[in-house]
Design an enzyme around this catalytic site. Sequence first.
Site, PDB file in Angstrom:
ATOM      1  N   ASP A 147     -42.279  37.534   7.248  1.00 47.32           N
ATOM      2  CA  ASP A 147     -42.450  37.894   5.472  1.00 47.32           C
ATOM      3  C   ASP A 147     -42.870  39.180   5.645  1.00 47.32           C
ATOM      4  O   ASP A 147     -42.550  39.875   4.477  1.00 47.32           O
ATOM      5  CB  ASP A 147     -43.830  37.032   5.195  1.00 47.32           C
ATOM      6  CG  ASP A 147     -43.518  35.770   5.100  1.00 47.32           C
ATOM      7  OD1 ASP A 147     -42.605  35.527   4.330  1.00 47.32           O
ATOM      8  OD2 ASP A 147     -44.197  34.770   5.448  1.00 47.32           O
ATOM      9  N   LYS A 155     -40.785  55.264  21.333  1.00 45.97           N
ATOM     10  CA  LYS A 155     -41.551  54.252  21.814  1.00 45.97           C
ATOM     11  C   LYS A 155     -43.006  54.828  21.451  1.00 45.97           C
ATOM     12  O   LYS A 155     -43.350  55.961  21.625  1.00 45.97           O
ATOM     13  CB  LYS A 155     -41.790  54.049  23.209  1.00 45.97           C
ATOM     14  CG  LYS A 155     -42.709  52.958  23.505  1.00 45.97           C
ATOM     15  CD  LYS A 155     -42.962  52.786  25.277  1.00 45.97           C
ATOM     16  CE  LYS A 155     -43.830  51.935  25.469  1.00 45.97           C
ATOM     17  NZ  LYS A 155     -44.160  51.798  27.112  1.00 45.97           N
ATOM     18  N   LYS A 166     -38.659  28.872  -6.442  1.00 43.06           N
ATOM     19  CA  LYS A 166     -37.376  29.467  -5.810  1.00 43.06           C
ATOM     20  C   LYS A 166     -36.144  28.559  -6.365  1.00 43.06           C
ATOM     21  O   LYS A 166     -34.963  28.815  -5.631  1.00 43.06           O
ATOM     22  CB  LYS A 166     -37.490  29.360  -4.128  1.00 43.06           C
ATOM     23  CG  LYS A 166     -38.744  29.724  -3.552  1.00 43.06           C
ATOM     24  CD  LYS A 166     -38.811  31.222  -3.494  1.00 43.06           C
ATOM     25  CE  LYS A 166     -40.206  31.630  -2.956  1.00 43.06           C
ATOM     26  NZ  LYS A 166     -40.520  31.444  -1.458  1.00 43.06           N
ATOM     27  N   ASN A 191     -42.086  34.979  15.555  1.00 39.55           N
ATOM     28  CA  ASN A 191     -42.542  33.864  15.257  1.00 39.55           C
ATOM     29  C   ASN A 191     -42.144  32.848  16.305  1.00 39.55           C
ATOM     30  O   ASN A 191     -41.186  32.954  17.112  1.00 39.55           O
ATOM     31  CB  ASN A 191     -42.847  33.328  13.670  1.00 39.55           C
ATOM     32  CG  ASN A 191     -41.248  33.099  13.504  1.00 39.55           C
ATOM     33  OD1 ASN A 191     -40.665  32.020  13.973  1.00 39.55           O
ATOM     34  ND2 ASN A 191     -40.797  33.761  12.418  1.00 39.55           N
ATOM     35  N   PHE A 244     -37.176  25.213   2.936  1.00 41.68           N
ATOM     36  CA  PHE A 244     -38.121  24.759   3.817  1.00 41.68           C
ATOM     37  C   PHE A 244     -39.519  25.168   3.439  1.00 41.68           C
ATOM     38  O   PHE A 244     -39.613  26.392   2.893  1.00 41.68           O
ATOM     39  CB  PHE A 244     -37.970  25.099   5.127  1.00 41.68           C
ATOM     40  CG  PHE A 244     -37.250  23.953   6.101  1.00 41.68           C
ATOM     41  CD1 PHE A 244     -35.689  23.816   5.521  1.00 41.68           C
ATOM     42  CD2 PHE A 244     -37.620  23.148   7.000  1.00 41.68           C
ATOM     43  CE1 PHE A 244     -35.010  22.924   6.149  1.00 41.68           C
ATOM     44  CE2 PHE A 244     -36.983  22.137   7.623  1.00 41.68           C
ATOM     45  CZ  PHE A 244     -35.528  22.015   7.574  1.00 41.68           C
ATOM     46  N   LYS A 278     -43.072  25.650  -4.227  1.00 41.38           N
ATOM     47  CA  LYS A 278     -42.046  26.560  -3.568  1.00 41.38           C
ATOM     48  C   LYS A 278     -40.673  25.910  -4.415  1.00 41.38           C
ATOM     49  O   LYS A 278     -39.745  26.790  -4.719  1.00 41.38           O
ATOM     50  CB  LYS A 278     -41.684  26.498  -2.179  1.00 41.38           C
ATOM     51  CG  LYS A 278     -42.703  27.528  -1.460  1.00 41.38           C
ATOM     52  CD  LYS A 278     -42.888  27.432   0.003  1.00 41.38           C
ATOM     53  CE  LYS A 278     -43.965  28.364   0.808  1.00 41.38           C
ATOM     54  NZ  LYS A 278     -44.251  28.279   1.783  1.00 41.38           N
TER      55      LYS A 278
HETATM   56  O1  PMT Z   1     -36.946  26.413  14.563  1.00 44.14           O
HETATM   57  P1  PMT Z   1     -37.926  25.082  15.239  1.00 44.14           P
HETATM   58  O2  PMT Z   1     -38.788  25.601  16.328  1.00 44.14           O
HETATM   59  O3  PMT Z   1     -37.140  23.810  15.409  1.00 44.14           O
HETATM   60  O4  PMT Z   1     -39.170  25.002  14.003  1.00 44.14           O
HETATM   61  C1  PMT Z   1     -38.752  24.410  12.682  1.00 44.14           C
HETATM   62  C2  PMT Z   1     -39.207  25.116  11.707  1.00 44.14           C
HETATM   63  C3  PMT Z   1     -40.927  24.899  11.626  1.00 44.14           C
HETATM   64  C4  PMT Z   1     -39.087  26.616  11.739  1.00 44.14           C
HETATM   65  C5  PMT Z   1     -38.700  24.750  10.187  1.00 44.14           C
HETATM   66  O5  PMT Z   1     -38.802  23.232   9.966  1.00 44.14           O
HETATM   67  C6  PMT Z   1     -39.506  25.470   9.241  1.00 44.14           C
HETATM   68  O6  PMT Z   1     -40.401  24.958   8.525  1.00 44.14           O
HETATM   69  N1  PMT Z   1     -38.940  26.527   8.601  1.00 44.14           N
HETATM   70  C7  PMT Z   1     -39.254  27.252   7.485  1.00 44.14           C
HETATM   71  C8  PMT Z   1     -40.380  28.161   7.973  1.00 44.14           C
HETATM   72  C9  PMT Z   1     -40.904  29.167   7.104  1.00 44.14           C
HETATM   73  O7  PMT Z   1     -40.660  30.355   6.998  1.00 44.14           O
HETATM   74  O8  PMT Z   1     -41.419  28.795   6.132  1.00 44.14           O
HETATM   75  P2  PMT Z   1     -42.109  29.297   4.684  1.00 44.14           P
HETATM   76  O9  PMT Z   1     -43.026  28.394   4.043  1.00 44.14           O
HETATM   77  O10 PMT Z   1     -42.798  30.565   5.265  1.00 44.14           O
HETATM   78  O11 PMT Z   1     -40.821  29.632   4.019  1.00 44.14           O
HETATM   79  C10 PMT Z   1     -40.256  28.833   2.699  1.00 44.14           C
HETATM   80  C11 PMT Z   1     -38.810  29.029   2.684  1.00 44.14           C
HETATM   81  O12 PMT Z   1     -38.418  30.593   2.194  1.00 44.14           O
HETATM   82  C12 PMT Z   1     -38.077  28.762   4.013  1.00 44.14           C
HETATM   83  O13 PMT Z   1     -36.929  28.231   3.508  1.00 44.14           O
HETATM   84  C13 PMT Z   1     -37.711  30.373   4.456  1.00 44.14           C
HETATM   85  O14 PMT Z   1     -36.301  30.142   5.336  1.00 44.14           O
HETATM   86  C14 PMT Z   1     -37.662  30.917   3.197  1.00 44.14           C
HETATM   87  N2  PMT Z   1     -38.004  32.505   3.441  1.00 44.14           N
HETATM   88  C15 PMT Z   1     -39.150  33.026   3.912  1.00 44.14           C
HETATM   89  C16 PMT Z   1     -39.612  34.267   3.956  1.00 44.14           C
HETATM   90  C17 PMT Z   1     -38.501  34.991   3.338  1.00 44.14           C
HETATM   91  N3  PMT Z   1     -38.436  36.236   3.603  1.00 44.14           N
HETATM   92  N4  PMT Z   1     -37.008  34.754   3.211  1.00 44.14           N
HETATM   93  C18 PMT Z   1     -36.839  33.486   3.021  1.00 44.14           C
HETATM   94  O15 PMT Z   1     -35.862  32.809   2.685  1.00 44.14           O
END
Ligand code: PMT
Length: 404
Positions: A279, A289, A341, A210, A323, A337
């Site tokens: 995800d 490949k 979580k 991503n 986040f 969330k």
């Molecule tokens: O890295 P930059 O370019 O500075 O950009 C910053 C950012 C946009 C990446 C950052 O500010 C941000 O939003 N990070 C979380 C991105 C994300 O994956 O969001 P989500 O809504 O999909 O996930 C929610 C939370 O679950 C996040 O804390 C993520 O780290 C966590 N997660 C998600 C999927 C997974 N399999 N395991 C996780 O722990």
Amino acid sequence: MRVALGVGGGIAAYKAAELARALLDRGATVQVIMTDAALEFVTPLTFAALTGRKVITSLFSNRGADEVLSSAVEHIHVAQDNDALLVAPATADLLAKFAHGLAGDFLTTTYLAFTGRVILAPAMNTNMWLHAATQANLDVLRGRGHTVIEPETGLLACGTSGPGRLAEPGRIADEVVRLLMARHGLAGETVLLTAGPTQEALDPVRYISNRSSGKMGYALAEAAALRGARVILVSGPANLPVPAGVELVRVKTALEMRDAVMGRLEEATIVIKAAAVADYHLREVPAEKTKKTASGWMLSLEPTPDILAEVGRNKGDRLLVGFAAETQNLEAEGRRKLEAKNCDMVVANLVGQEGTGFESDSNAVTLVMRTGANVAVPRGSKRVIAERILDQVMTLRQAPGRTS
Ligand code: PMT
């Protein structure tokens, strides 16, 4: 509290003596550095008598060969030995030099070598203060996380009235003390942070990922370290310098990130998950490949482990910050969330637009708090946003009745 006090060449330089006194009264040690221009307004003797220390006036002038050699690295010692670099009065010239990284004298070289808290107290004529060039330089400096103590409005030495008068020395000294106390507010804490994207292999040459650059997470790591925390940064692939004092654990995939986080969880007292974890991934990655065919390529992806949810289930009395990257319904999704979580705070940010979220140097967030409050943090550099996030972390830390 050790303060390096840089004195610029303006009429307000005489007030820096009162400021040095105010800092000493508040228990700080003060090392004064004067620019050549400052020497035109006030003598080093004044500061030496007040602080009981030799005043630094120049990189090279009036020194013998041995002295020149030792003074050539003295700015590094001053940068390492002090908690804050306070510049008062910060003239328009100094602000421009700091913003552009010019390093022609002792004060500007010290600024470049300094990794602690930088506090600027500007003073100048109103038109110079309001000039677009000065304001642009201030934006750059604020963007680096420096504190600007705004000048006061009043009658200026040039006879005009308006903003530009150096803030009252007692107020500057109070602000320095407050900021340095905040700096040590995370001493004794171990912050486990995640940052950047993950890369999920499709075959030996291809992967899905991503747009995360890691900037948000690295800004948090730097800010937390400056506040005195031990910081473990688990980072997906990111092309950023590692902030000073931060322990970096490099990972590539969501599974590696999960193992690194769960493996270090015992050490952590605060967990902040800024990474953009993929995800979905391919559970079985082919060894060869995949050949290009006319019929296309059907992939069957499986969910990756939800690391945040797993930390939430094993949280103990740690403080957990997640986040949420959303394109709409920021607060509602952030709160969903937070509950799902078991977080104490969720930093909800808009993605998919200029100036916030992925890749950008700036961000704008809503801090969804377990207390029920939503704290809006307007657009600012990621470094400044990191400071506001940590302010709320520290508030939660001090609040009674933390959930576990
Ligand atoms: O890295 P930059 O370019 O500075 O950009 C910053 C950012 C946009 C990446 C950052 O500010 C941000 O939003 N990070 C979380 C991105 C994300 O994956 O969001 P989500 O809504 O999909 O996930 C929610 C939370 O679950 C996040 O804390 C993520 O780290 C966590 N997660 C998600 C999927 C997974 N399999 N395991 C996780 O722990």
